[in-house]
Design an enzyme around this catalytic site. Structure first.
Site, PDB file in Angstrom:
ATOM      1  N   ASN A 170     -42.043 -28.413  -2.258  1.00 23.07           N
ATOM      2  CA  ASN A 170     -42.376 -27.560  -1.106  1.00 23.07           C
ATOM      3  C   ASN A 170     -42.644 -26.124  -1.528  1.00 23.07           C
ATOM      4  O   ASN A 170     -41.926 -25.199  -1.137  1.00 23.07           O
ATOM      5  CB  ASN A 170     -41.231 -27.587  -0.084  1.00 23.07           C
ATOM      6  CG  ASN A 170     -41.475 -28.538   1.058  1.00 23.07           C
ATOM      7  OD1 ASN A 170     -42.313 -28.287   1.924  1.00 23.07           O
ATOM      8  ND2 ASN A 170     -40.765 -29.649   1.050  1.00 23.07           N
ATOM      9  N   ASP A 263     -42.762 -33.629   4.794  1.00 25.69           N
ATOM     10  CA  ASP A 263     -41.381 -33.864   5.189  1.00 25.69           C
ATOM     11  C   ASP A 263     -41.224 -35.262   5.783  1.00 25.69           C
ATOM     12  O   ASP A 263     -40.236 -35.954   5.519  1.00 25.69           O
ATOM     13  CB  ASP A 263     -40.936 -32.807   6.197  1.00 25.69           C
ATOM     14  CG  ASP A 263     -41.084 -31.393   5.668  1.00 25.69           C
ATOM     15  OD1 ASP A 263     -40.928 -31.200   4.441  1.00 25.69           O
ATOM     16  OD2 ASP A 263     -41.373 -30.488   6.465  1.00 25.69           O
TER      17      ASP A 263
END
Length: 319
Positions: A170, A263
């Protein structure tokens, strides 16, 4: 009081304001409030699938902080280690609206937030020991040096106990002092993790290699047990010591909001692996939930419940 958790994660939860109309953020007059945070999205997704999830964080003594705590409660996530810090505010972000499948504009208001003051003081050995799995992202280690120390302490503790760790890079380059520091730090966290889940672009930035095969090999050589490289509309590539392969993406007719796709992918992969499923099944579920996430507005609104996922998987198996 003793507690038993399937998954522990930590990071920064923020209020999110999603534009109700297209156009530059400065021109938008109406927004819808949601909640955001890469690690929080995964916590929500796993909790909806029936896993016992604990979340470690800090929020401010403000309306946004109370909103975060109320959301955690409504999602069934243990928030006993989310502290309310009266000195600093809860962060928030604004997100634009796109109708053509492109990534929306996002602006963050998190500098000096309560969560950025996470530190080793937030580490509770008993609470960490109550979990059988730790999920980390590269966002929380980027928000401050003290939060970064906490990330490594969590990972080292879980590794010492022989428990599993998943890691999604991320990348947030603007939060790091340099790309070199970012790569060195996140690769060190990946080396402590069992399952590493980079996107292709993230893998290129972190390893210097430009193919899924080479990126996966890099992390396997560091000690990871399995690597999955996300390829967007092309699906994903996975590799372990014993097997490898490409898994096609799930078709999506109408992309509404691309934020949160990774996610959702992590929710699918981690849930399947914690259930003892094989890697092909895990990557397939990751693609499936990632596809669900991008068909609605909001970062976590598309994440399914266990009943919804079972219906989807049963339908897919009968085709």
């Amino acid at each position: 009081m003793s507690i038993s958790l399937d998954v522990l994660t930590y990071g920064e939860a923020m209020a999110l304001f999603v534009a109700d109309e297209t156009g530059p953020l400065e021109s938008v007059e109406h927004f819808t409030r949601r909640i955001a945070g890469a690690d929080l999205n995964v916590a929500i997704g796993l909790s909806r699938l029936g896993f016992g999830v604990g979340y470690l964080s800090r929020v401010g003594a403000d309306a946004f902080g109370r909103y975060v705590l109320a959301t955690l409660a409504s999602e069934g996530i243990d928030a006993s280690h989310v502290s309310v810090d009266p000195r600093y505010p809860t962060g928030f972000q604004m997100k634009g609206k796109q109708t053509d499948g492109r990534d929306p504009a996002v602006e963050y208001f998190r500098k000096g937030s309560a969560a950025s003051h996470l530190s080793l003081d937030d580490f509770d050995a008993a609470y960490v020991g109550a979990a059988r799995h730790l999920h980390l992202t590269g966002v929380a280690p980027a928000i401050s040096a003290t939060s970064r120390e906490l990330a490594f302490r969590l990972a080292e503790s879980m590794r010492e106990q022989g428990k599993t760790i998943s890691f999604d890079p991320n990348l947030r380059p603007t939060l790091w002092p340099s790309r070199e520091t970012m790569a060195a730090t996140l690769n060190a966290l990946a080396a402590l993790s069992d399952w590493v889940l980079p996107g292709l672009g993230e893998g290129v930035a972190l390893t210097g290699y430009d193919t899924p095969e080479d990126i996966a090999r890099f992390y396997l050589d560091q000690g990871s047990r399995g690597v999955i490289v996300k390829l967007g509309a092309q699906g994903a590539y996975f590799r372990t010591a014993d097997e490898s392969g490409y898994v096609a993406a799930q078709p999506v007719g109408n992309v509404v909001d691309t934020v949160g796709a990774g996610d959702g992918f992590a929710v699918g992969v981690v849930s399947a692996l914690l259930e003892g499923r094989d890697w092909l099944t895990a990557v397939t579920r990751g693609n499936r939930i990632g596809a669900l996430a991008i068909q609605v507005i909001g970062d976590s609104e598309g994440l399914p419940t266990r009943a919804e996922l079972e219906r989807i998987e049963t339908s897919a198996a009968s085709v």
